[in-house]
Design a protein around this motif. Structure first.
Motif, PDB file in Angstrom:
ATOM      1  N   TYR A 209       8.302   0.503   8.768  1.00 46.04           N
ATOM      2  CA  TYR A 209       6.861   0.715   8.722  1.00 46.04           C
ATOM      3  C   TYR A 209       6.165  -0.631   8.575  1.00 46.04           C
ATOM      4  O   TYR A 209       6.572  -1.458   7.756  1.00 46.04           O
ATOM      5  N   LEU A 210       5.115  -0.850   9.372  1.00 47.36           N
ATOM      6  CA  LEU A 210       4.195  -1.954   9.133  1.00 47.36           C
ATOM      7  C   LEU A 210       2.917  -1.326   8.594  1.00 47.36           C
ATOM      8  O   LEU A 210       2.105  -0.803   9.356  1.00 47.36           O
ATOM      9  N   ALA A 211       2.764  -1.357   7.295  1.00 48.90           N
ATOM     10  CA  ALA A 211       1.645  -0.663   6.650  1.00 48.90           C
ATOM     11  C   ALA A 211       0.730  -1.670   5.972  1.00 48.90           C
ATOM     12  O   ALA A 211       1.177  -2.457   5.136  1.00 48.90           O
TER      13      ALA A 211
ATOM     14  N   VAL B 125       0.809  -1.210   0.000  1.00 47.00           N
ATOM     15  CA  VAL B 125       0.000   0.000   0.000  1.00 47.00           C
ATOM     16  C   VAL B 125       0.851   1.273   0.000  1.00 47.00           C
ATOM     17  O   VAL B 125       0.305   2.367  -0.064  1.00 47.00           O
ATOM     18  N   THR B 126       2.161   1.143   0.091  1.00 51.97           N
ATOM     19  CA  THR B 126       3.037   2.312   0.016  1.00 51.97           C
ATOM     20  C   THR B 126       3.894   2.216  -1.246  1.00 51.97           C
ATOM     21  O   THR B 126       3.933   1.193  -1.918  1.00 51.97           O
ATOM     22  N   ARG B 127       4.592   3.296  -1.538  1.00 56.09           N
ATOM     23  CA  ARG B 127       5.435   3.325  -2.724  1.00 56.09           C
ATOM     24  C   ARG B 127       6.799   2.674  -2.490  1.00 56.09           C
ATOM     25  O   ARG B 127       7.603   2.563  -3.407  1.00 56.09           O
TER      26      ARG B 127
END
Length: 302
Positions: free
Chosen positions: A183-185, A4-6
């Protein structure tokens, strides 16, 4: 895990994290860590009238992970392979001599026997194997069903992709040099449901890594825990939170409202507020949070 992140997605193998902790601390904390991981996957419900199957599932999963750690080659030392063993046993050794098909019951029995014979970790593994062999068939089937149901998130391709290898060590976060950001995204819906155990166990291993490596840090590691009330209780967090500063970490917990926090930590939720250096209230709409707790806190502070 859901991209969900770049940023490219790294892998986190909790068994590799335990190995790294043992090396850094200079002693074996495997059973302590495996017990915490098992608790994260099988949380005890306060009002559960019959906790036997959840407790038995936890008593099986931790030692099974220990069995994988101590018997499998490095590429298979991960929770994904442990879940495979939980569902298939030693299938590759259990072919029927007459028709060549896999004897599922034999495959699992072979696994329980191998665990019962595994003397590593001071009997932690062997007692679980003996427990499974001694159970009545119906009880054993129910324990296995409970275990498999709670661990089904291991079937998600997204989880499998990030759990079999390891790209970062939590021990590096407790380092005076700093500079590491993790990060845990993932989507909020998955954090609240299917992947809540994965989030809990990852955070539990991280927090225990800080706790079990002696000493603090001049510049503490900042840990931000979003959706703290909906992912469920992280074992030991309520007790460790007030002490994290001396271990080199600062925790910021974020909840939508206090009833969610109370539901996750029914016996200790007030401690998070009482021991916090700062409590910030932002745009709350929950009646209990606004009308009772927050106003009482403001009145006492004036």
């Amino acid at each position: 895990p859901y991209g969900v992140t770049r940023f490219p997605c790294a892998s986190i193998n909790v068994l590799a994290q335990i190995d790294a902790l043992n090396r850094r601390a200079g002693r074996d904390y495997s059973t302590v860590m495996l017990h915490a991981v098992a608790e994260c996957n099988f949380p005890q419900r306060p009002n559960d009238a019959n906790p036997f199957f959840l407790q038995s599932a936890a008593q099986l999963w931790g030692p099974l992970l220990g069995h994988v750690m101590t018997t499998e080659p490095p590429p298979r030392r991960n929770t994904i392979h442990a879940y495979y063993l939980l569902t298939h046993g030693y299938a590759r050794f259990a072919h029927n001599a007459h028709n060549g098909e896999i004897d599922r019951e034999l495959a699992l029995t072979m696994l329980w026997r191998a665990m019962a014979d595994n003397r590593a970790l001071g009997g932690y593994i062997s007692q679980a194997g003996a427990m499974m062999l001694a159970m009545p068939e119906r009880t054993r089937a129910d324990v296995l069903a409970t275990c498999r149901t709670h661990l089904q998130y291991h079937l998600h391709p997204q989880v499998r992709r990030i759990s079999q290898n390891n790209d970062i060590l939590f021990t590096d976060l407790k380092d005076a040099r700093g500079g590491e950001i993790l990060y845990l995204a993932l989507p909020a819906g998955e954090m609240r449901s299917a992947l809540a155990p994965w989030v809990r166990q990852t955070m539990a291993v991280l927090l225990k890594t800080f706790e079990l490596i002696p000493g603090g840090l001049r510049h503490p590691c900042h840990i931000y825990l979003e959706e703290m009330g909906v992912i469920g209780a992280i074992p030991g967090l309520a007790e460790a939170a007030p002490l994290l500063r001396q271990y080199g970490a600062l925790l910021t917990g974020i909840v939508q409202d206090l009833p969610l926090l109370r539901r996750a930590y029914p016996d200790s939720w007030t401690g998070f507020l009482a021991n916090a250096d700062v409590v910030t209230w932002m745009g709350g709409e929950d009646a209990e949070t606004m009308n009772d707790t927050m106003r009482k806190a403001l009145a006492e502070g004036i």
